[in-house]
Design a protein around this motif. Sequence first.
Motif: not given
Length: 785
Positions: A552-554, A565-568, A637, A642, A556, A570, A516
């Motif tokens: 990519n890492l989601v 919490a979210g999209e990062y 992180y 998007h 918790p 890494h 991403w």
Amino acid sequence: MRTLYLGLLIAFSVTSLLGAEPRLRIGVESADHPVSFLNDQRRPAGFTAELVAEMGRAGLGDHEIVAKHWTQLIEDFDAGRLDALANVARSVDRVAGMDFSVAHASVHGLVYTRRDRPPLRTTADFAGKTIATIAGTTALSNALAQNGWGATIRPFSKPQAAMDAVQNGTCDALLLTYALEHKYITNSYGLRREFVDDILHHFRFAVRKGDAAALVRLNDSLATLLRNGTFDRLYDRWIGPIEPHPIRLADLRPYALYIALGLLAVTAFISWQRHLLGRVSRQAAALRESEERFHGLVDAAFEGWIIHRDGVILLANQNFAATFGYAVEELIGKSLLDITPPELHAALAAGLPAATVATKHESVGLRRDGTRIPIETSCRECIFEGKPARISALRDLTAQKQAAADQLVLSKLESTALLAGGIAHDFNNLLATMVLNVDMALLTRRSPEETRRYLEAVKTAAAAAKTLTQQLVTFAHGAAGTRQPTALAPLLDQAVGVALSGANVRSEIAVASDLWSADIDAGQIQSVIHNLVLNAREAMPAGGIVRLRAENLVLPAGSVAALPAGEYLHLTLADTGHGIPSDVVPKIFDPYFSTKSRGVQKGMGLGLTIAHSVVHQHGGALTVDTEPGAGTTFHLYLPATHLPEVAVTPVAPATPQAPGRILVMDDEAALRDTVVLALEQSGYVVASAAEGQTAVELYREARAAGHPFDLVLLDLTVRGGMGGLATLAALREIEPAVKAVVMSGYAREAILHDHPNHGFCAALTKPFTLDDLRHTLARVVAPKC
């Protein structure tokens, strides 16, 4: 009342620890009959020895009684050879190193007076008197702690000398702890012996400070003996005879009816009446002593305690009352809302769930004078006077919180000292470079090329100083950058290539094909990666591999500290170096902290600090995993986006324009004169002012004379005068289309990064070069900004 206090003591006891318990070595005095002494077989005997033996059967567990002289006991306790001491009176000098159990023996103070002098039965009778005491006794310590109750306290090293002073009238009385004539004195003068009603000495078991486990065992076993009557039996047998308190009218008043009936029947039932009076006397003394003991147990508790029902206080001890600035009598009947801040009233009114096991939580209390104090409380259900109620215990956390705050200040001061020393080191090095090269330029008599070489070295050092200043601003506040959706892969390649240039370290980079984008300032994040790779390079002086992986890492909630919490994105960066010692890990992000030479970064000392600050400003996190001898891995992180990536188009250099008239406003005379000289050498006609009001007048005069200024250079901050923003507003009243460039040494000023919205055509961050100045003016001195 006796049943009430027994219930309180049992409710306050803590459940014994599970599993095997260590042996308790308990020290008792070997020559303090009848409290503790050695019998004919040289074994511990007396009240304390029998009490400890019964405590062992009541749950104290494995223990050993050690009988020695008091001085030897203290030495063994301080050296750790004893776990507890018996028969210890609590005093100010002992509280610092000892914790105390509930009282297991209580004796009154005792005075000896001449029979032709008034008796001294309470401490109120001491005022104005001269009271003799024996050095080293609890009686002397207590008297000094109470400022003598208004009397003059005179210590004697020898007991007989104190008795002589009372007999010859030099002193009005001799104050002792309790009546043990064979230990302290011999009453050869036939002096009157009186108990002091309001002096009561409590003797306790003492353990080392913080030894909660031993204290719980002692208190629990004591509670069992108090409940089953064993304590009273031992107390009456050994301690009761010490205090044959004479019967007074005040003691007999509650029993007047019984006495009257006995007097009516005295003639016919004289023998029975004597028996009755003796029984009444014993019961009265036992009841008084029992109540005093239990009052002492509650009031001597380390915590504050209350019993309340429906929010109304029914019973309180002295510690609780003192914590909130009240007397015990004043607290009875008050609402809990009176000792709770208003903002907590709703939560308090809602009540806590019923609990059979005490649970602790921190809160805030409201003192009588309105001050707030941090407290720790716990509560549980109980029965009081036959009805359900609640026991609440309290501990004042003020000292604990203050100690934590003081430690935080000391930690900050340590970091500040390290930062200040590092900055001084770096700037001194740069200043030394500048000064020496300027001196060489002034002394050289050779070609202009040599002079130019010295001046170029000065310029290079000045640029390094500017870089250091920018790093400090980034560390302190986070640099304000331009963020946009950016691909991370190109930044990795470029940053790693520069950082490992010429090194014997190679890299392995793995980037997910569907990685991403991140909403970042590309230059700042590239600097972060550059610093992390440099750190890895220096960890492998003999060579090695730097492995970078981006994926990519989601996340918790709660998986990474301080990140929602979210999209990062890494990024992991691992080296094969020597790792970081565990005691050093908490300090690696501190400025100028290093346990090794900084190599190519030597003298900077802010790499990891700035990396941590920049990542934090981007809403991300930077963490580290390390193991000595197995290398180090940094985890970066960054919040993902998007949105489509923004292509960066290089900006072509501006074409210089024809010179014009320029007005310079700056409160620093040296800088102002230098800027004027640089502009004049570039062909501009220049005027200058030290502050905004003068600049406005010069601008008005030039416009009126028909020679208006094409551009104004305005310093943003002027000490003691009108600054750049106010000056621009005043100039716009004269000429709405005025062209202005803002200057400032505060790189973080929002106006510098958003100058068009404040009316400026351009911005210059100090220090700036001549090329920066010329380039900016060439762009601005044009038909339009």
